[in-house]
Design an enzyme around this catalytic site. Structure first.
Site, PDB file in Angstrom:
ATOM      1  N   SER A 133       1.145  -0.938   0.043  1.00  0.00           N
ATOM      2  CA  SER A 133      -0.588   0.285   0.105  1.00  0.00           C
ATOM      3  C   SER A 133       1.240   0.994  -0.515  1.00  0.00           C
ATOM      4  CB  SER A 133      -0.926  -0.145   1.401  1.00  0.00           C
ATOM      5  OG  SER A 133      -1.385   1.339   1.613  1.00  0.00           O
ATOM      6  N   TYR A 193      -2.658  -1.478  10.470  1.00  0.00           N
ATOM      7  CA  TYR A 193      -2.677  -1.416   8.840  1.00  0.00           C
ATOM      8  C   TYR A 193      -0.621  -1.256   8.122  1.00  0.00           C
ATOM      9  CZ  TYR A 193      -3.435  -1.375   3.726  1.00  0.00           C
ATOM     10  OH  TYR A 193      -3.943  -1.252   2.416  1.00  0.00           O
TER      11      TYR A 193
HETATM   12  N1  LIG Z   1      -8.447   0.053  -1.495  1.00  0.00           N
HETATM   13  C1  LIG Z   1      -7.712   0.715  -1.247  1.00  0.00           C
HETATM   14  O1  LIG Z   1      -7.626   2.036  -1.459  1.00  0.00           O
HETATM   15  C2  LIG Z   1      -5.955   0.029  -1.893  1.00  0.00           C
HETATM   16  C3  LIG Z   1      -5.372   0.466  -1.218  1.00  0.00           C
HETATM   17  C4  LIG Z   1      -3.753   0.032  -0.887  1.00  0.00           C
HETATM   18  C5  LIG Z   1      -3.696  -1.105  -1.008  1.00  0.00           C
HETATM   19  N2  LIG Z   1      -4.554  -2.206  -0.796  1.00  0.00           N
HETATM   20  C6  LIG Z   1      -5.028  -3.653  -0.684  1.00  0.00           C
HETATM   21  O2  LIG Z   1      -5.681  -4.004  -1.782  1.00  0.00           O
HETATM   22  C7  LIG Z   1      -5.975  -5.329  -1.726  1.00  0.00           C
HETATM   23  C8  LIG Z   1      -7.047  -6.525  -1.358  1.00  0.00           C
HETATM   24  O3  LIG Z   1      -8.016  -4.468  -0.929  1.00  0.00           O
HETATM   25  P1  LIG Z   1      -9.604  -4.638  -1.440  1.00  0.00           P
HETATM   26  O4  LIG Z   1      -9.136  -2.624  -2.085  1.00  0.00           O
HETATM   27  O5  LIG Z   1      -9.292  -4.782  -2.955  1.00  0.00           O
HETATM   28  O6  LIG Z   1     -10.007  -4.810  -0.258  1.00  0.00           O
HETATM   29  P2  LIG Z   1     -11.775  -5.355  -0.392  1.00  0.00           P
HETATM   30  O7  LIG Z   1     -11.919  -5.558   0.727  1.00  0.00           O
HETATM   31  O8  LIG Z   1     -12.390  -5.180  -1.638  1.00  0.00           O
HETATM   32  O9  LIG Z   1     -11.155  -6.621  -0.789  1.00  0.00           O
HETATM   33  C9  LIG Z   1     -10.740  -8.172   0.156  1.00  0.00           C
HETATM   34  C10 LIG Z   1     -10.875  -8.863  -0.667  1.00  0.00           C
HETATM   35  O10 LIG Z   1     -10.190  -9.311   0.381  1.00  0.00           O
HETATM   36  C11 LIG Z   1     -10.751 -10.639   1.444  1.00  0.00           C
HETATM   37  N3  LIG Z   1     -10.044 -11.534   2.353  1.00  0.00           N
HETATM   38  C12 LIG Z   1     -10.189 -10.377   3.495  1.00  0.00           C
HETATM   39  N4  LIG Z   1      -9.773 -11.145   4.709  1.00  0.00           N
HETATM   40  C13 LIG Z   1      -8.867 -12.438   4.190  1.00  0.00           C
HETATM   41  C14 LIG Z   1      -8.718 -13.575   5.095  1.00  0.00           C
HETATM   42  N5  LIG Z   1      -8.490 -13.943   6.142  1.00  0.00           N
HETATM   43  N6  LIG Z   1      -8.353 -14.793   3.764  1.00  0.00           N
HETATM   44  C15 LIG Z   1      -9.213 -14.660   2.406  1.00  0.00           C
HETATM   45  N7  LIG Z   1      -9.274 -13.390   2.090  1.00  0.00           N
HETATM   46  C16 LIG Z   1      -9.561 -12.689   2.489  1.00  0.00           C
HETATM   47  C17 LIG Z   1     -12.375  -9.839   1.055  1.00  0.00           C
HETATM   48  O11 LIG Z   1     -13.339 -11.294   1.990  1.00  0.00           O
HETATM   49  C18 LIG Z   1     -12.097  -9.078   0.464  1.00  0.00           C
HETATM   50  O12 LIG Z   1     -12.951 -10.062  -0.932  1.00  0.00           O
HETATM   51  C19 LIG Z   1      -5.499  -4.842   0.233  1.00  0.00           C
HETATM   52  O13 LIG Z   1      -4.238  -6.182   0.663  1.00  0.00           O
HETATM   53  C20 LIG Z   1      -5.614  -3.743   0.145  1.00  0.00           C
HETATM   54  O14 LIG Z   1      -4.672  -3.942   1.847  1.00  0.00           O
HETATM   55  C21 LIG Z   1      -6.072  -1.689  -1.338  1.00  0.00           C
END
Ligand SMILES: NC(=O)c1ccc[n+]([C@@H]2O[C@H](COP(=O)([O-])OP(=O)(O)OC[C@H]3O[C@@H](n4cnc5c(N)ncnc54)[C@H](O)[C@@H]3O)[C@@H](O)[C@H]2O)c1
Length: 284
Positions: free
Chosen positions: A146, A159
């Site tokens: 991130s 986080y």
């Molecule tokens: N959305 C943002 O702005 C952003 C920014 C930086 C990094 N990220 C990273 O991107 C990645 C994806 O996040 P996103 O934004 O798509 O979120 P999201 O919540 O839309 O999707 C995350 C998915 O991970 C699954 N999940 C959660 N815990 C789990 C577990 N223990 N085992 C298996 N699956 C699990 C959830 O069910 C969900 O489907 C994450 O690592 C997040 O930290 C997101």
């Protein structure tokens, strides 16, 4: 001179957290580019929808429920995927959760949960699949950190710790793989704000765990999402897969991530004061 592109077409790609957001978009982008997929998520409904959409794009899809924080389950899953698909080329350790709360007030269990998923989940996925990626002769580990993997934010200590950890783990892996001459690319991805359910899910989790969330806090969360989580996940996924195909070790997703990266390099000791000022402004 044209850049070398190592296409994902025909490769077997594992994506965790494929039931929503960036994971779903990665799965569909990989499907469009002709990859074979092993998709998992802890949430089965979201996963089923992704699987159906990936198959509609013509992809071969292996699907399983997996909690990435469960080390044994992850290793068992890797064995099943290799048995059923014969080979694994790429693993996208994407699944993750957000969490907020100050250092002074956060429960220890919340640190365990967030680090268990965001950091240990990535370590499990990498260790479970690395021997198979090496055996494929053309492997790739893609770990989603991130912008909080190089900039810590107030209220996001768990986080930020997990995402700095993902960066450190992944860069160490890259150095090891290069030193050993193993046929595995390694990419750490630092997205900025992407329009997904991550912040809403964190709020729902906090409520379900018995934390009282006031209407003002919910409204603040909504403002935060609208202001900062802007890039469509499909665009983020294209940037990630382009970066993987180009063999980039570090992929910054979005202008916000690039700007923050530059600021942190410029004033590494002083950026927390800027972060505090920004936090005050976005909370208004
Ligand atoms: N959305 C943002 O702005 C952003 C920014 C930086 C990094 N990220 C990273 O991107 C990645 C994806 O996040 P996103 O934004 O798509 O979120 P999201 O919540 O839309 O999707 C995350 C998915 O991970 C699954 N999940 C959660 N815990 C789990 C577990 N223990 N085992 C298996 N699956 C699990 C959830 O069910 C969900 O489907 C994450 O690592 C997040 O930290 C997101």
């Amino acid at each position: 001179m044209s850049k070398t592109v190592n296409s994902v077409a025909g490769k077997v790609c594992v994506v965790t957290g494929a039931g929503s957001g960036i994971g779903r978009a990665l799965a569909l982008e990989l499907a469009k580019r002709g990859a074979r997929l092993a998709l998992s998520d802890v949430g089965e409904a979201g996963l089923a929808e992704t699987v159906q959409r990936a198959r509609a794009l013509g992809a071969q899809v292996h699907t399983a429920r997996l909690d990435i924080s469960d080390r044994e389950a992850f290793f068992a899953y890797a064995r099943v995927v290799v048995d059923e698909l014969g080979v694994v080329h790429q693993v996208y350790n994407n699944a993750g959760v957000a969490s907020s709360g100050t250092v002074l007030t956060s429960d220890w269990s919340e640190y365990q949960r967030v680090l268990g998923i965001n950091l240990f989940g990535v370590i499990h996925g990498t260790q479970a699949f690395l021997p198979h990626l090496i055996a494929s002769g053309d492997g790739h580990v893609v770990n989603i950190s991130s912008l909080n993997g190089f900039m810590a934010q107030s209220g996001l200590s768990a986080y930020s710790a997990s995402k700095f950890g993902v960066r450190g783990f992944t860069e160490a892996l890259r150095a090891e793989v290069l030193a050993a001459g193993q046929p595995v690319g390694v990419t750490v991805v630092h997205p900025g704000g992407v329009r997904t359910s991550i912040a809403t899910s964190a709020l729902e989790h906090a409520k379900a765990s018995g934390h009282r969330v006031s209407a003002a806090e919910e409204a603040q969360q909504r403002r935060y999402n609208e202001k900062l989580l802007r890039m469509p996940p499909e665009q983020a996924a294209r940037i990630v897969v382009d970066g993987v195909e180009a063999g980039r070790p570090r992929v910054l997703v979005g202008r916000d991530a690039k700007l923050v990266d530059a600021v942190v390099r410029l004033v590494p000791a002083h950026y927390p004061a800027l972060v505090a000022r920004l936090a005050r402004r976005t909370s208004r």
